[in-house]
Design an enzyme around this catalytic site. Sequence first.
Site, PDB file in Angstrom:
ATOM      1  N   THR A 113      23.721  64.019 -36.720  1.00 46.66           N
ATOM      2  CA  THR A 113      22.938  63.619 -36.002  1.00 46.66           C
ATOM      3  C   THR A 113      22.513  63.954 -34.483  1.00 46.66           C
ATOM      4  OG1 THR A 113      23.847  61.350 -36.903  1.00 46.66           O
ATOM      5  CG2 THR A 113      22.209  61.205 -35.577  1.00 46.66           C
ATOM      6  N   TYR A 148      37.421  64.483 -40.512  1.00 47.45           N
ATOM      7  CA  TYR A 148      35.831  63.705 -41.157  1.00 47.45           C
ATOM      8  C   TYR A 148      35.559  63.956 -42.387  1.00 47.45           C
ATOM      9  CZ  TYR A 148      30.621  63.475 -40.260  1.00 47.45           C
ATOM     10  OH  TYR A 148      29.386  62.345 -40.499  1.00 47.45           O
ATOM     11  N   LYS A 150      36.819  59.606 -40.240  1.00 51.33           N
ATOM     12  CA  LYS A 150      35.733  58.661 -39.897  1.00 51.33           C
ATOM     13  C   LYS A 150      35.366  59.371 -41.613  1.00 51.33           C
ATOM     14  CE  LYS A 150      30.914  58.759 -39.402  1.00 51.33           C
ATOM     15  NZ  LYS A 150      29.786  59.670 -37.807  1.00 51.33           N
TER      16      LYS A 150
END
Length: 254
Positions: free
Chosen positions: A48, A132, A156
């Site tokens: 992001t 991740y 995550k």
Amino acid sequence: MTALFTGVGVALVTLFREDGALDAPATADLAGRLVDLGVRCVLVAGTTGEAAALTPDERNGVVGAVRAALPADVPVLVGTGAPTGRQAAELTERAFAAGADAVLALSPPGVADPRPYYETVAKAAVGPLLAYHFPGAAAPGIPVDLLTDLPVSGLKDSSGDAGRLLHERDVFGGDLYTGATSLVGLCGAVGGAGALVAVANVAPEDAVAAFAGDAEAQVRLAAVDRTTSAGFPAGYKRATAQRFGTSVVTRVGR
């Protein structure tokens, strides 16, 4: 071991000036405002945050600025994933030197067994390393049956797969965080450590409430995300700007 954080973390947008230059002070100010609204961790230079569009010096600058702006008990997590372990290890070293409290390494694309990659990154990590799993950005991601072999303290998962999240909760002993807005409430309900979500740039209060079990907040959060996730990351930036008066400029695609 104590979790890196519990509750809601934000996958922070990186703010740029009208000419496209990095605005590290404004990014740090936004991080501080989100912490005041309940965010318990700030992820810098993630997907992001348009990490691929930042130079090494810019990464250092924004990490340092955010770390200086936040209370000591709010960790700064830095994205350091890369196609190779050597690249990710270098990014990891630089992140910790710039002030990171922990790093988040996206699994490498096109690699079915990421264990050697994470072993290389772990040697460079002087603090917590989180894996991740995000097959939408780097397929195929991390097989659940390899999680316990990875030298990481947490994970995550941004796949949005509820069944996989429950499987991870069953077999993985590290910190478990969801990166999927739709699963914030589920992750909290099953005892996950927290959520690391982009929508917390826009609606941190509802993210916090959803993780704590507020079903209506989860519905509202999902509705916000359906709109803001369009044209990623531009949608998140527009929505963040509407609420906080920040820049809408993105580098991706420029």
